[in-house]
Design an enzyme around this catalytic site. Structure first.
Site, mmCIF file in Angstrom:
data_model
loop_
_atom_site.group_PDB
_atom_site.id
_atom_site.type_symbol
_atom_site.label_atom_id
_atom_site.label_comp_id
_atom_site.label_asym_id
_atom_site.label_seq_id
_atom_site.Cartn_x
_atom_site.Cartn_y
_atom_site.Cartn_z
ATOM 1 N N SER A 174 -25.570 0.033 -9.456
ATOM 2 C CA SER A 174 -26.719 0.298 -8.582
ATOM 3 C C SER A 174 -27.699 -0.864 -8.724
ATOM 4 C CB SER A 174 -27.410 1.592 -9.037
ATOM 5 O OG SER A 174 -28.666 1.754 -8.419
ATOM 6 N N TYR A 182 -30.689 7.572 -15.373
ATOM 7 C CA TYR A 182 -29.905 6.860 -14.352
ATOM 8 C C TYR A 182 -29.977 5.352 -14.593
ATOM 9 C CZ TYR A 182 -28.158 5.843 -9.602
ATOM 10 O OH TYR A 182 -27.423 5.398 -8.522
HETATM 11 P P1 NAD Z 1 -22.466 11.393 -3.506
HETATM 12 O O1 NAD Z 1 -23.186 12.546 -4.104
HETATM 13 O O2 NAD Z 1 -22.055 11.449 -2.085
HETATM 14 O O3 NAD Z 1 -21.196 11.031 -4.394
HETATM 15 C C1 NAD Z 1 -21.114 11.299 -5.762
HETATM 16 C C2 NAD Z 1 -19.689 11.668 -6.060
HETATM 17 O O4 NAD Z 1 -19.570 11.934 -7.463
HETATM 18 C C3 NAD Z 1 -19.253 12.928 -5.304
HETATM 19 O O5 NAD Z 1 -17.936 12.757 -4.844
HETATM 20 C C4 NAD Z 1 -19.308 13.989 -6.382
HETATM 21 O O6 NAD Z 1 -18.393 15.032 -6.148
HETATM 22 C C5 NAD Z 1 -18.903 13.162 -7.588
HETATM 23 N N1 NAD Z 1 -19.236 13.796 -8.849
HETATM 24 C C6 NAD Z 1 -20.434 14.255 -9.276
HETATM 25 N N2 NAD Z 1 -20.293 14.845 -10.498
HETATM 26 C C7 NAD Z 1 -18.991 14.716 -10.835
HETATM 27 C C8 NAD Z 1 -18.225 15.119 -11.954
HETATM 28 N N3 NAD Z 1 -18.772 15.777 -12.986
HETATM 29 N N4 NAD Z 1 -16.897 14.846 -11.964
HETATM 30 C C9 NAD Z 1 -16.306 14.211 -10.920
HETATM 31 N N5 NAD Z 1 -16.985 13.816 -9.827
HETATM 32 C C10 NAD Z 1 -18.311 14.065 -9.797
HETATM 33 O O7 NAD Z 1 -23.387 10.126 -3.761
HETATM 34 P P2 NAD Z 1 -23.146 8.581 -3.457
HETATM 35 O O8 NAD Z 1 -24.438 8.128 -2.933
HETATM 36 O O9 NAD Z 1 -21.920 8.341 -2.669
HETATM 37 O O10 NAD Z 1 -22.968 8.012 -4.940
HETATM 38 C C11 NAD Z 1 -21.768 7.420 -5.417
HETATM 39 C C12 NAD Z 1 -22.085 6.404 -6.503
HETATM 40 O O11 NAD Z 1 -22.867 5.365 -5.927
HETATM 41 C C13 NAD Z 1 -22.894 6.967 -7.669
HETATM 42 O O12 NAD Z 1 -22.448 6.412 -8.887
HETATM 43 C C14 NAD Z 1 -24.304 6.491 -7.359
HETATM 44 O O13 NAD Z 1 -25.084 6.360 -8.514
HETATM 45 C C15 NAD Z 1 -24.009 5.154 -6.715
HETATM 46 N N6 NAD Z 1 -25.113 4.641 -5.879
HETATM 47 C C16 NAD Z 1 -25.498 5.299 -4.757
HETATM 48 C C17 NAD Z 1 -26.543 4.780 -4.005
HETATM 49 C C18 NAD Z 1 -27.035 5.444 -2.724
HETATM 50 O O14 NAD Z 1 -28.084 5.039 -2.210
HETATM 51 N N7 NAD Z 1 -26.331 6.387 -2.149
HETATM 52 C C19 NAD Z 1 -27.180 3.620 -4.413
HETATM 53 C C20 NAD Z 1 -26.760 2.976 -5.573
HETATM 54 C C21 NAD Z 1 -25.709 3.499 -6.298
#
Ligand code: NAD
Length: 261
Positions: A143, A156
């Site tokens: 991130s 985080y």
């Molecule tokens: P999201 O909530 O759509 O995806 C998160 C995923 O992790 C989901 O598929 C969820 O089922 C899974 N998950 C959560 N707990 C879990 C567990 N205990 N076991 C297995 N799977 C689990 O959110 P996203 O935005 O797609 O985030 C995905 C990654 O990207 C994360 O690591 C997040 O920190 C990172 N990220 C997201 C953003 C953003 O703006 N969306 C920005 C920077 C980083």
């Protein structure tokens, strides 16, 4: 040299891939010909249907395996069950926002376990398989918070800085092998998780949707645009290409300029 490589015959395991970035990455890797393994912690027909839709659209093999990334043995078991792993995408992640003195210890533990320790466990299991196959890519979805901080996100930010550090270590341990390890550092990406926060924020600050997006969510993202899950998938595909063979142990920011501030 192909920028977007043909990944036919490779197997990609993407943790946390039943929505958002993980699913977008899985779809892009399947489009490039890879067989994909989707994962989350629930075992529902909807999850298996996501894999079936990828098979139907791209003609690759795709399956869904439920495993809870908060549990080290289940994270290891995911890779063991698949039995092969050329491309490992550590993507599963959760968030909690609170001042550090009020931050629930259970939330701290869960964020460190899911966002950081799961990647330790999956990587430890996947590297021997990559060595056996003679090729591998470890790509950690970190991130902008792996490079910079925001208040109220102690767990985080700690986990994301941690995964950037672990990425560098894995890169050094594999530097003389055909394996690379890198982290992608997204800024705000419009995933269902982020979309769901918009109505609440509109109500809390009595703002329009546009104001919430531009002045709250994208306040620190100079482009004033969300990154997309397709762009995350494209960046992952680039890191799997021959052009990226010497890119290892680093971070690629996809953040609209956030970390240039
Ligand atoms: P999201 O909530 O759509 O995806 C998160 C995923 O992790 C989901 O598929 C969820 O089922 C899974 N998950 C959560 N707990 C879990 C567990 N205990 N076991 C297995 N799977 C689990 O959110 P996203 O935005 O797609 O985030 C995905 C990654 O990207 C994360 O690591 C997040 O920190 C990172 N990220 C997201 C953003 C953003 O703006 N969306 C920005 C920077 C980083």
């Amino acid at each position: 040299m192909a920028i977007i490589t043909d990944l036919s015959g490779k197997t990609a395991v993407i943790t946390g891939s039943n929505s958002g970035i993980g699913l977008g990455v899985a779809r892009e890797l399947a489009r490039a010909g890879a067989n994909v393994v989707l994962n989350s912690y629930t075992d529902t027909p909807e999850n298996h249907a996501l894999a079936a839709a990828i098979v139907a659209e791209h003609g690759v093999s795709a399956r869904y395996i439920s495993a809870d990334m908060s549990k080290g043995d289940e994270a290891r078991g995911l890779i063991e069950t698949v039995g092969t792993c050329d491309i490992l995408i550590n993507n599963a992640g959760i968030q909690h926002v609170a001042p550090i003195e009020d931050f629930p210890a259970a939330k701290w533990d869960a964020i460190i376990a899911i966002n950081l320790s799961s990647a330790f466990h999956t990587t430890a299991m996947a590297l021997p398989l990559m060595r056996k196959a003679g090729w591998g890519r470890v790509i950690n979805i970190a991130s902008a918070h792996g490079l910079t901080a925001s208040p109220f996100k102690s767990a985080y930010v700690a986990a994301k800085h941690g995964i950037v550090g672990m990425t560098k270590t894995v890169a050094l341990e594999t530097a003389q092998e055909p394996i690379t390890a890198n982290a992608i550092c997204p800024g705000y990406v419009l995933t269902p998780l982020v979309e769901a926060q918009i109505p609440d924020t509109m109500e809390k600050y009595d703002m329009s949707r546009e104001d919430v997006i531009k002045n709250v969510m994208l306040k620190r993202q100079p482009s004033k645009e969300f990154a997309t899950v397709e762009q995350m998938g494209g960046t992952v595909a680039f890191l799997c290409s021959a052009a990226a063979e010497q890119i290892t142990g680093t971070t690629i920011s996809v953040d609209g300029g956030w970390t240039a501030l």
